[in-house]
Design a protein around this motif. Structure first.
Motif, PDB file in Angstrom:
ATOM      1  N   THR A 135     -63.311   4.836 -31.310  1.00 12.62           N
ATOM      2  CA  THR A 135     -64.116   3.824 -31.982  1.00 12.62           C
ATOM      3  C   THR A 135     -63.713   2.406 -31.622  1.00 12.62           C
ATOM      4  N   TYR A 136     -62.407   2.169 -31.510  1.00  6.76           N
ATOM      5  CA  TYR A 136     -61.923   0.803 -31.308  1.00  6.76           C
ATOM      6  C   TYR A 136     -61.187   0.596 -29.989  1.00  6.76           C
ATOM      7  N   GLY A 137     -61.035   1.647 -29.234  1.00 10.45           N
ATOM      8  CA  GLY A 137     -60.288   1.530 -27.990  1.00 10.45           C
ATOM      9  C   GLY A 137     -58.789   1.431 -28.206  1.00 10.45           C
ATOM     10  N   SER A 138     -58.321   1.895 -29.354  1.00 12.60           N
ATOM     11  CA  SER A 138     -56.887   1.836 -29.658  1.00 12.60           C
ATOM     12  C   SER A 138     -56.085   2.694 -28.695  1.00 12.60           C
ATOM     13  N   ARG A 139     -54.922   2.206 -28.326  1.00  8.26           N
ATOM     14  CA  ARG A 139     -53.987   2.989 -27.531  1.00  8.26           C
ATOM     15  C   ARG A 139     -52.928   3.562 -28.469  1.00  8.26           C
ATOM     16  N   PRO A 140     -52.598   4.847 -28.352  1.00  7.67           N
ATOM     17  CA  PRO A 140     -51.575   5.418 -29.226  1.00  7.67           C
ATOM     18  C   PRO A 140     -50.274   4.629 -29.227  1.00  7.67           C
ATOM     19  N   ALA A 141     -49.911   4.054 -28.087  1.00  6.39           N
ATOM     20  CA  ALA A 141     -48.670   3.291 -28.007  1.00  6.39           C
ATOM     21  C   ALA A 141     -48.703   2.035 -28.875  1.00  6.39           C
ATOM     22  N   ASP A 142     -49.911   1.555 -29.197  1.00 14.30           N
ATOM     23  CA  ASP A 142     -50.055   0.354 -30.030  1.00 14.30           C
ATOM     24  C   ASP A 142     -50.161   0.681 -31.516  1.00 14.30           C
ATOM     25  N   ILE A 143     -50.435   1.920 -31.839  1.00 18.50           N
ATOM     26  CA  ILE A 143     -50.654   2.297 -33.235  1.00 18.50           C
ATOM     27  C   ILE A 143     -49.323   2.495 -33.948  1.00 18.50           C
ATOM     28  N   GLU A 144     -49.195   1.856 -35.097  1.00 17.11           N
ATOM     29  CA  GLU A 144     -48.022   2.033 -35.951  1.00 17.11           C
ATOM     30  C   GLU A 144     -48.423   2.892 -37.140  1.00 17.11           C
ATOM     31  N   ALA A 145     -47.557   3.802 -37.546  1.00 17.48           N
ATOM     32  CA  ALA A 145     -47.885   4.717 -38.629  1.00 17.48           C
ATOM     33  C   ALA A 145     -46.796   4.705 -39.699  1.00 17.48           C
ATOM     34  N   LEU A 146     -47.238   4.762 -40.947  1.00 16.11           N
ATOM     35  CA  LEU A 146     -46.325   4.898 -42.082  1.00 16.11           C
ATOM     36  C   LEU A 146     -46.697   6.179 -42.814  1.00 16.11           C
ATOM     37  N   VAL A 147     -45.726   7.089 -42.917  1.00 17.84           N
ATOM     38  CA  VAL A 147     -45.894   8.369 -43.593  1.00 17.84           C
ATOM     39  C   VAL A 147     -45.242   8.248 -44.963  1.00 17.84           C
ATOM     40  N   GLY A 148     -46.039   8.375 -46.028  1.00 20.54           N
ATOM     41  CA  GLY A 148     -45.577   8.009 -47.356  1.00 20.54           C
ATOM     42  C   GLY A 148     -44.967   9.130 -48.183  1.00 20.54           C
ATOM     43  N   PRO A 149     -44.680   8.845 -49.451  1.00 16.51           N
ATOM     44  CA  PRO A 149     -44.059   9.808 -50.362  1.00 16.51           C
ATOM     45  C   PRO A 149     -44.900  11.073 -50.510  1.00 16.51           C
ATOM     46  N   ILE A 178     -43.349   5.202 -35.724  1.00 17.99           N
ATOM     47  CA  ILE A 178     -43.581   5.982 -36.936  1.00 17.99           C
ATOM     48  C   ILE A 178     -42.447   5.730 -37.928  1.00 17.99           C
ATOM     49  N   LYS A 179     -42.819   5.430 -39.159  1.00 22.21           N
ATOM     50  CA  LYS A 179     -41.846   5.304 -40.238  1.00 22.21           C
ATOM     51  C   LYS A 179     -42.193   6.315 -41.324  1.00 22.21           C
ATOM     52  N   VAL A 180     -41.159   6.899 -41.906  1.00 20.93           N
ATOM     53  CA  VAL A 180     -41.346   7.847 -42.999  1.00 20.93           C
ATOM     54  C   VAL A 180     -40.656   7.296 -44.237  1.00 20.93           C
ATOM     55  N   LEU A 181     -41.377   7.282 -45.351  1.00 23.63           N
ATOM     56  CA  LEU A 181     -40.810   6.880 -46.633  1.00 23.63           C
ATOM     57  C   LEU A 181     -40.470   8.168 -47.387  1.00 23.63           C
ATOM     58  N   PRO A 182     -39.232   8.665 -47.252  1.00 26.83           N
ATOM     59  CA  PRO A 182     -38.892  10.018 -47.695  1.00 26.83           C
ATOM     60  C   PRO A 182     -38.572  10.129 -49.184  1.00 26.83           C
ATOM     61  N   ILE A 183     -39.548   9.793 -50.001  1.00 28.77           N
ATOM     62  CA  ILE A 183     -39.407   9.938 -51.447  1.00 28.77           C
ATOM     63  C   ILE A 183     -40.145  11.203 -51.858  1.00 28.77           C
ATOM     64  N   CYS A 184     -39.437  12.140 -52.456  1.00 29.14           N
ATOM     65  CA  CYS A 184     -40.049  13.402 -52.873  1.00 29.14           C
ATOM     66  C   CYS A 184     -40.767  13.212 -54.199  1.00 29.14           C
ATOM     67  N   THR A 185     -42.062  13.421 -54.206  1.00 28.26           N
ATOM     68  CA  THR A 185     -42.837  13.271 -55.436  1.00 28.26           C
ATOM     69  C   THR A 185     -42.430  14.314 -56.475  1.00 28.26           C
ATOM     70  N   TYR A 186     -42.094  15.513 -56.031  1.00 26.48           N
ATOM     71  CA  TYR A 186     -41.701  16.588 -56.945  1.00 26.48           C
ATOM     72  C   TYR A 186     -40.444  16.217 -57.720  1.00 26.48           C
ATOM     73  N   GLU A 187     -39.517  15.544 -57.062  1.00 23.73           N
ATOM     74  CA  GLU A 187     -38.239  15.192 -57.682  1.00 23.73           C
ATOM     75  C   GLU A 187     -38.251  13.817 -58.335  1.00 23.73           C
ATOM     76  N   ASN A 188     -39.349  13.088 -58.203  1.00 21.61           N
ATOM     77  CA  ASN A 188     -39.423  11.721 -58.730  1.00 21.61           C
ATOM     78  C   ASN A 188     -40.677  11.518 -59.566  1.00 21.61           C
ATOM     79  N   THR A 189     -40.902  12.413 -60.528  1.00 19.76           N
ATOM     80  CA  THR A 189     -42.083  12.282 -61.373  1.00 19.76           C
ATOM     81  C   THR A 189     -41.983  11.087 -62.317  1.00 19.76           C
ATOM     82  N   LYS A 190     -40.800  10.497 -62.426  1.00 17.10           N
ATOM     83  CA  LYS A 190     -40.687   9.261 -63.198  1.00 17.10           C
ATOM     84  C   LYS A 190     -41.489   8.143 -62.531  1.00 17.10           C
ATOM     85  N   ASP A 191     -41.557   8.165 -61.198  1.00 17.71           N
ATOM     86  CA  ASP A 191     -42.226   7.097 -60.452  1.00 17.71           C
ATOM     87  C   ASP A 191     -43.526   7.521 -59.777  1.00 17.71           C
ATOM     88  N   PHE A 192     -43.659   8.812 -59.493  1.00 14.03           N
ATOM     89  CA  PHE A 192     -44.846   9.293 -58.786  1.00 14.03           C
ATOM     90  C   PHE A 192     -45.413  10.529 -59.483  1.00 14.03           C
TER      91      PHE A 192
END
Length: 260
Positions: free
Chosen positions: A156-170, A227-241
């Motif tokens: 759609t946009y002509g993006s190159r994978p090398a230019d794409i930044e990704a954040l993988v969340g909780p 690629i960045k991963v925010l390794p917060i476990c939702t199962y173990e952190n129901t106080k926040d998620f």
């Protein structure tokens, strides 16, 4: 890792410090108006919570990131890989279309989704000024939703994978995400037996799925390296998620928003 925790207008959310020009946030469950068991910043409108409370929670999220809620777009999540291309003509929430990912290059066009154990996937292509947002449960992850979003951004946009930044969340972590043998078979069929996406508990031999690893591998295989991963476990952190599994389905959905 350069992911910071922000508190603003009674809300708490996480954002990537390196995405300074991008309005985005992975929101916790704090700072809203919903009552138990959806307390308090529930973004899910189809799980029994008050419609007025959900509307107010969304308004608070939009104010916290200084975006226009009337231009926000979401979708009806179906645990697949369908990806919507949001244009100037289609942005904003009318009847929700069925999909688990969205991409856009429109300014001030917030993409919004809801989660409770599934993985938030945020994408940013600085070069093409395009963004994406995805929702990856086990079905989506094992069908390649992460690489599908990258493919749509390329087409759609002509993006190159090398230019794409990704954040993988909780999301729910591997040790808390036991799955059936059928899911383990699908994971090994897609990623290969040596990929480490399936882990077996030494105590009982039962398979567990590593959603963070699965989505990271899917991204790496299609050429994304930032690629960045925010390794917060939702199962173990129901106080926040919110966690659908830890709270036996009686819970809310936390919001994720990204906007150029």
């Amino acid at each position: 890792m350069h992911v910071e925790k922000i508190q603003r207008a009674s809300l708490t959310f996480y954002r990537d410090e390196d995405w300074g020009g991008l309005r985005h946030g992975v929101f916790t469950r704090h700072g809203g108006v919903s009552e138990s068991p959806w307390d308090t910043l529930n973004m899910g409108a189809s799980i029994g919570d008050s419609a007025a409370a959900v509307k107010e929670n969304h308004a608070r999220m939009y104010r916290a990131l200084d975006v226009c809620g009337e231009r926000a777009t979401s979708c009806w999540l179906i645990h697949g890989v369908d990806t919507l291309v949001v244009t100037a003509e289609t942005l904003g929430n009318g009847p929700l279309l069925k999909a688990d990912a969205m991409v856009t290059n429109q300014p001030d066009a917030p993409l919004v989704m809801r989660y409770a154990d599934c993985v938030p996937l945020l994408f940013y292509d600085r070069a093409r000024q395009a963004i994406g947002l995805g929702h990856a449960g086990w079905r989506g992850a094992l069908a390649g939703i992460a690489s599908r979003i990258v493919q749509v951004m390329r087409q759609t946009y002509g993006s190159r994978p090398a230019d794409i930044e990704a954040l993988v969340g909780p999301a729910i972590s591997r040790r808390n995400y036991r799955v059936g043998e059928d899911v383990a078979d699908q994971a090994q069929a897609y990623f290969g037996e040596s990929a480490g996406v399936i882990w077996r508990d030494p105590a009982d031999g039962k398979p567990h799925l590593d959603l963070w690893r699965a989505n990271r591998l899917d991204l790496q295989r299609c050429g994304v390296t930032k690629i960045k991963v925010l390794p917060i476990c939702t199962y173990e952190n129901t106080k926040d998620f919110y966690s659908h599994r830890a709270e036996a389905g009686r819970t809310g959905r936390f919001g994720v928003l990204i906007s150029l």
